[in-house]
Motif scaffolding. Structure first.
Motif, PDB file in Angstrom:
ATOM      1  N   THR A 183      36.118  31.448  45.532  1.00  0.00           N
ATOM      2  CA  THR A 183      37.025  32.400  46.180  1.00  0.00           C
ATOM      3  C   THR A 183      36.483  33.822  46.139  1.00  0.00           C
ATOM      4  OG1 THR A 183      38.874  30.999  45.535  1.00  0.00           O
ATOM      5  CG2 THR A 183      39.402  33.245  46.198  1.00  0.00           C
ATOM      6  N   ARG A 184      35.919  34.229  45.019  1.00  0.00           N
ATOM      7  CA  ARG A 184      35.402  35.592  44.880  1.00  0.00           C
ATOM      8  C   ARG A 184      34.314  35.876  45.912  1.00  0.00           C
ATOM      9  NH1 ARG A 184      35.067  35.425  39.455  1.00  0.00           N
ATOM     10  NH2 ARG A 184      37.084  36.376  39.132  1.00  0.00           N
ATOM     11  N   HIS A 185      33.379  34.951  46.081  1.00  0.00           N
ATOM     12  CA  HIS A 185      32.291  35.146  47.041  1.00  0.00           C
ATOM     13  C   HIS A 185      32.800  35.062  48.475  1.00  0.00           C
ATOM     14  CE1 HIS A 185      30.023  34.306  43.379  1.00  0.00           C
ATOM     15  NE2 HIS A 185      29.033  34.966  43.955  1.00  0.00           N
ATOM     16  N   LEU A 187      34.852  41.694  41.353  1.00  0.00           N
ATOM     17  CA  LEU A 187      34.749  41.873  42.798  1.00  0.00           C
ATOM     18  C   LEU A 187      34.962  43.358  43.072  1.00  0.00           C
ATOM     19  CD1 LEU A 187      34.512  40.373  45.511  1.00  0.00           C
ATOM     20  CD2 LEU A 187      36.964  40.002  45.435  1.00  0.00           C
ATOM     21  N   ALA A 196      34.349  38.363  49.242  1.00  0.00           N
ATOM     22  CA  ALA A 196      33.313  39.376  49.488  1.00  0.00           C
ATOM     23  C   ALA A 196      32.771  39.249  50.906  1.00  0.00           C
ATOM     24  CB  ALA A 196      32.179  39.230  48.471  1.00  0.00           C
ATOM     25  N   PHE A 225      38.454  44.322  34.781  1.00  0.00           N
ATOM     26  CA  PHE A 225      38.112  42.918  35.004  1.00  0.00           C
ATOM     27  C   PHE A 225      38.157  42.055  33.745  1.00  0.00           C
ATOM     28  CE2 PHE A 225      36.202  44.816  38.853  1.00  0.00           C
ATOM     29  CZ  PHE A 225      36.902  44.065  39.775  1.00  0.00           C
ATOM     30  N   GLY A 227      34.057  37.618  35.587  1.00  0.00           N
ATOM     31  CA  GLY A 227      34.009  37.739  37.033  1.00  0.00           C
ATOM     32  C   GLY A 227      34.496  39.091  37.514  1.00  0.00           C
ATOM     33  N   ASP A 239      42.719  40.073  38.377  1.00  0.00           N
ATOM     34  CA  ASP A 239      42.647  39.252  39.585  1.00  0.00           C
ATOM     35  C   ASP A 239      42.552  40.149  40.809  1.00  0.00           C
ATOM     36  OD1 ASP A 239      42.649  36.674  38.590  1.00  0.00           O
ATOM     37  OD2 ASP A 239      44.835  36.578  38.475  1.00  0.00           O
ATOM     38  N   SER A 270      29.665  36.620  39.228  1.00  0.00           N
ATOM     39  CA  SER A 270      30.155  35.253  39.069  1.00  0.00           C
ATOM     40  C   SER A 270      30.380  34.964  37.597  1.00  0.00           C
ATOM     41  CB  SER A 270      29.136  34.260  39.636  1.00  0.00           C
ATOM     42  OG  SER A 270      29.475  32.950  39.244  1.00  0.00           O
ATOM     43  N   GLU A 271      31.608  34.539  37.266  1.00  0.00           N
ATOM     44  CA  GLU A 271      31.867  34.200  35.871  1.00  0.00           C
ATOM     45  C   GLU A 271      31.270  32.844  35.517  1.00  0.00           C
ATOM     46  OE1 GLU A 271      36.108  33.264  34.896  1.00  0.00           O
ATOM     47  OE2 GLU A 271      36.385  33.800  37.000  1.00  0.00           O
ATOM     48  N   ALA A 275      40.327  42.438  43.788  1.00  0.00           N
ATOM     49  CA  ALA A 275      39.177  43.339  43.924  1.00  0.00           C
ATOM     50  C   ALA A 275      39.542  44.763  43.532  1.00  0.00           C
ATOM     51  CB  ALA A 275      38.685  43.335  45.369  1.00  0.00           C
ATOM     52  N   VAL A 287      29.573  41.321  43.637  1.00  0.00           N
ATOM     53  CA  VAL A 287      30.293  40.191  43.048  1.00  0.00           C
ATOM     54  C   VAL A 287      29.587  39.780  41.766  1.00  0.00           C
ATOM     55  CG1 VAL A 287      31.129  37.847  43.429  1.00  0.00           C
ATOM     56  CG2 VAL A 287      30.801  39.359  45.382  1.00  0.00           C
TER      57      VAL A 287
END
Length: 157
Positions: free
Chosen positions: A106-108, A36, A111, A69, A34, A77, A126-127, A79, A124
């Motif tokens: 949370t990541r999206h 950001l 963003a 990352f 993942g 953790d 996504s993992e 951005a 972004v």
């Protein structure tokens, strides 16, 4: 003469910087790592960097992005913030958007949140899905391959 020159320079990426981001994101998506990545444009994000995150001011490279990352890295953790083609900070905490009716992690949501409050562009990875997305102006373009990511970043930046 007014309007003949740009009053404010964009703080985005040059062609080489776009390639570094694309290379890192494609590889991280393949490995399901993942990420950001916030790319500053005309609106400064310095206040966010001062309050949260670790200042870096490092040359932008795909290897450094992937290293930051990597899941066991201390800065993974949060951005990364890129300004003027340099990695300015890592492990930055972003404001979260409320994504009504959407199943975003949370990541999206982070963003979307920063792009609702600034003119930044956010990439972004996504993992969970191994998918690359780009957020801008509170909107998210999903499932981008390398060619489409490159095209979108070149058009925006």
């Amino acid at each position: 003469e007014i309007g003949a020159r740009r009053l404010f320079r964009r703080r985005g990426l040059k062609q080489g910087g776009v390639e570094e981001v694309v290379t890192a994101c494609v590889e991280m998506a393949r490995l399901r790592i993942g990420a950001l990545i916030v790319i500053e444009r005309s609106m400064r994000l310095g206040d966010m960097i001062k309050r949260e995150g670790v200042r870096m001011d490092a040359q932008l490279s795909s290897r450094l992005l992937m290293n930051i990352f990597y899941p066991k890295a201390p800065l993974h953790d949060g951005a990364v913030v890129i300004s003027r083609g340099r990695i300015m900070a890592a492990a930055c905490i972003l404001p979260l958007a409320v994504a009504k009716g959407q199943n975003f992690g949370t990541r999206h949501r982070a963003a979307l949140g920063i792009t609702q409050e600034s003119d930044a562009v956010v990439v972004v990875v996504s993992e969970e899905r191994g998918e690359i997305s780009v957020a801008m102006k509170g909107e998210l373009a999903r499932a981008l391959d390398a060619a489409r990511l490159r095209q979108v970043l070149n058009e925006i930046l």
